[in-house]
Design a protein around this motif. Structure first.
Motif, PDB file in Angstrom:
ATOM      1  N   ALA A  51       0.835  -1.209   0.000  1.00 52.41           N
ATOM      2  CA  ALA A  51       0.000   0.000   0.000  1.00 52.41           C
ATOM      3  C   ALA A  51       0.865   1.253   0.000  1.00 52.41           C
ATOM      4  N   THR A  52       2.022   1.169  -0.664  1.00 59.28           N
ATOM      5  CA  THR A  52       2.933   2.321  -0.675  1.00 59.28           C
ATOM      6  C   THR A  52       2.509   3.380  -1.685  1.00 59.28           C
ATOM      7  N   GLY A  53       1.732   2.969  -2.705  1.00 57.68           N
ATOM      8  CA  GLY A  53       1.355   3.916  -3.751  1.00 57.68           C
ATOM      9  C   GLY A  53       2.502   4.255  -4.689  1.00 57.68           C
ATOM     10  N   LEU A  54       3.616   3.540  -4.600  1.00 58.88           N
ATOM     11  CA  LEU A  54       4.757   3.811  -5.475  1.00 58.88           C
ATOM     12  C   LEU A  54       4.427   3.412  -6.913  1.00 58.88           C
ATOM     13  N   PRO A  55       5.008   4.108  -7.909  1.00 59.28           N
ATOM     14  CA  PRO A  55       4.735   3.729  -9.303  1.00 59.28           C
ATOM     15  C   PRO A  55       5.187   2.293  -9.610  1.00 59.28           C
TER      16      PRO A  55
END
Ligand code: ZN
Ligand code: ZN
Length: 422
Positions: free
Chosen positions: A93-97
């Motif tokens: 759930a880091t939201g990193l690309p």
């Protein structure tokens, strides 16, 4: 040691900046292709290919998916560098690309999300970078460099699997074993200490036996739910009442399972718990106390059978050798400057890294590399909110790439070079 002035002018680190774009791509690739414990075939393949390209003799499949690379470079010490490769069954759930969307089948046949929320992708990248740099600079050192990419750290199986598969017989005995872990801490810094660096961990399953009955007729039952509830509360008194203020331990009940329906008293109940200790004496006392409490509560309930207590996994205490740690810390201070080398207490995390040194009777050193944005870390520290930073295993654990990636390659090279002199 390392008093010959090989600091940032170290020939092995001269080309580090040119290597970083490639390592960044490698990190993102491994991050978005995580593999569960003992399933690390793709990651192991990448490690083996890179070691071969750097000139190492490579043996794959050691302990199922482990990879060992040897670079024999004349007479001198043998230095083993270890990285673990496995990921966790966690939905990132880091939201990193480059966040993982991977799913896999775990050993119980369940479909689970997979992500590198312990940062072992960083460890693989660091070791790939350090081995390449040391190989390129091989005219500046002598000895044997041994790179170990280990499977299944998260399940506590990997180091043991490699040892059981003949690691100690098939490969040269190292003079020192070095390893590192990305952790919460200002990126760009390293942290270590002599003595215990990570805790011993014991995971236990306790099966309690009662006698089921209709919920309206408790007199006909021996209620395992009440038995389990008493045990969970009583277990809390072990650390608070039986461990001294100067000692430490953690006991967490993470699983409590019983019953299927509100008006049925079940036959049995399951408790799963985890214990962390930093001292062999404290460990054996806590484990004995757990057994005593569980058996006594079952007796108090009139249980028809003694509870079954079984070990789920065990991680040994990870102890850093005094002399070897001093040598590493001195090399770090010389290279990074004292401000970037932080002291640390032992972490209540556990690691099977300690098995290599303990069972091979070789000094080992394990240290932490900060992975938190330094500004974010400073703000959290000033607000007394360090505990709110996402830690390893959190679905939001995301080390900042810069300078974490570079720092971890440097620390591995610098630590190895503390033994491998010209
Ligand atoms: Zn982990
Ligand atoms: Zn880990």
């Amino acid at each position: 040691m390392n008093t010959n002035g090989k600091t940032s002018s170290d020939p092995a680190l001269r080309n580090i900046d040119a290597l970083l774009p490639d390592l960044t791509e490698l990190y993102k690739d491994i991050h978005s292709h995580p593999e569960l414990s003992m399933q690390e075939t793709r990651t192991a393949g990448i490690a083996a290919t890179r070691l071969k390209a750097a000139g190492f003799e490579v043996t794959s499949g050691v302990g199922k998916t482990g990879v060992v690379g040897l670079l024999r470079n004349g007479d001198g010490p043998t230095v083993m560098l270890r990285a673990d490769m496995d990921a966790l069954p966690v939905q990132e759930a880091t939201g990193l690309p480059y966040a993982s969307t991977a799913i896999a089948t775990d050993e119980d046949g369940n479909t689970v999300p997979v992500s590198h929320m312990c940062g072992h992708d960083m460890h693989v990248t660091w070791l790939a970078g350090a081995t390449k740099l040391l190989a390129e600079a091989r005219t500046s050192w002598r000895g044997t460099l041994m790179a170990v990419f280990q499977p299944a750290e998260e399940t506590g199986e990997g180091a043991k699997a490699m040892i059981d598969d003949g690691l100690f017989k098939r490969f040269p005995k190292p003079d020192v074993i070095l390893g590192q872990h990305v952790m919460v801490g200002p990126a760009g810094t390293v942290a270590g200490r002599a003595g215990a660096i990570t805790s011993a961990a014991d995971s236990l399953q306790i099966k309690l036996f009662g006698r089921g009955a209709h919920g309206s007729m408790p007199q006909a039952s021996i209620d395992p739910v009440v038995m389990a509830a008493s045990i969970v509360l009583r277990l809390q008194t072990i650390v608070s009442r039986e461990v001294a203020a100067t000692e430490s331990a953690v006991l967490t009940v993470g699983v409590l399972q019983a019953g299927t329906k509100e008006n049925v008293i079940p036959d049995d109940a399951i408790i799963k718990l985890n214990v962390r200790t930093f001292d062999a004496g404290v460990r054996s006392r806590v484990l004995a106390a757990i057994e005593r409490v569980v058996n006594a509560e079952a007796t108090a309930s009139g249980a028809p059978r003694k509870p079954e207590i079984t070990s789920i996994d065990y991680y040994p205490l990870n102890v850093n050798n005094q002399e070897a740690t001093q040598r590493v810390v001195e090399a770090f201070r010389e290279h990074f400057g004292t401000a970037r080398v932080r002291p640390t207490g032992p972490a209540p995390a556990s690691e099977d890294f300690g098995s290599f040194g303990a069972e091979w009777h070789v000094p080992s050193v394990f240290w932490f590399v900060g992975g938190t944005d330094p500004d974010v870390y400073a703000k959290a520290r000033d607000a007394n909110k360090l505990n709110e930073l996402p830690v390893n295993h959190s679905p939001k654990f995301a080390p900042v790439l810069n300078p974490t990636l570079k720092t971890g390659v440097e620390s591995l090279v610098v630590a190895a070079r503390a033994w491998m002199l010209e």
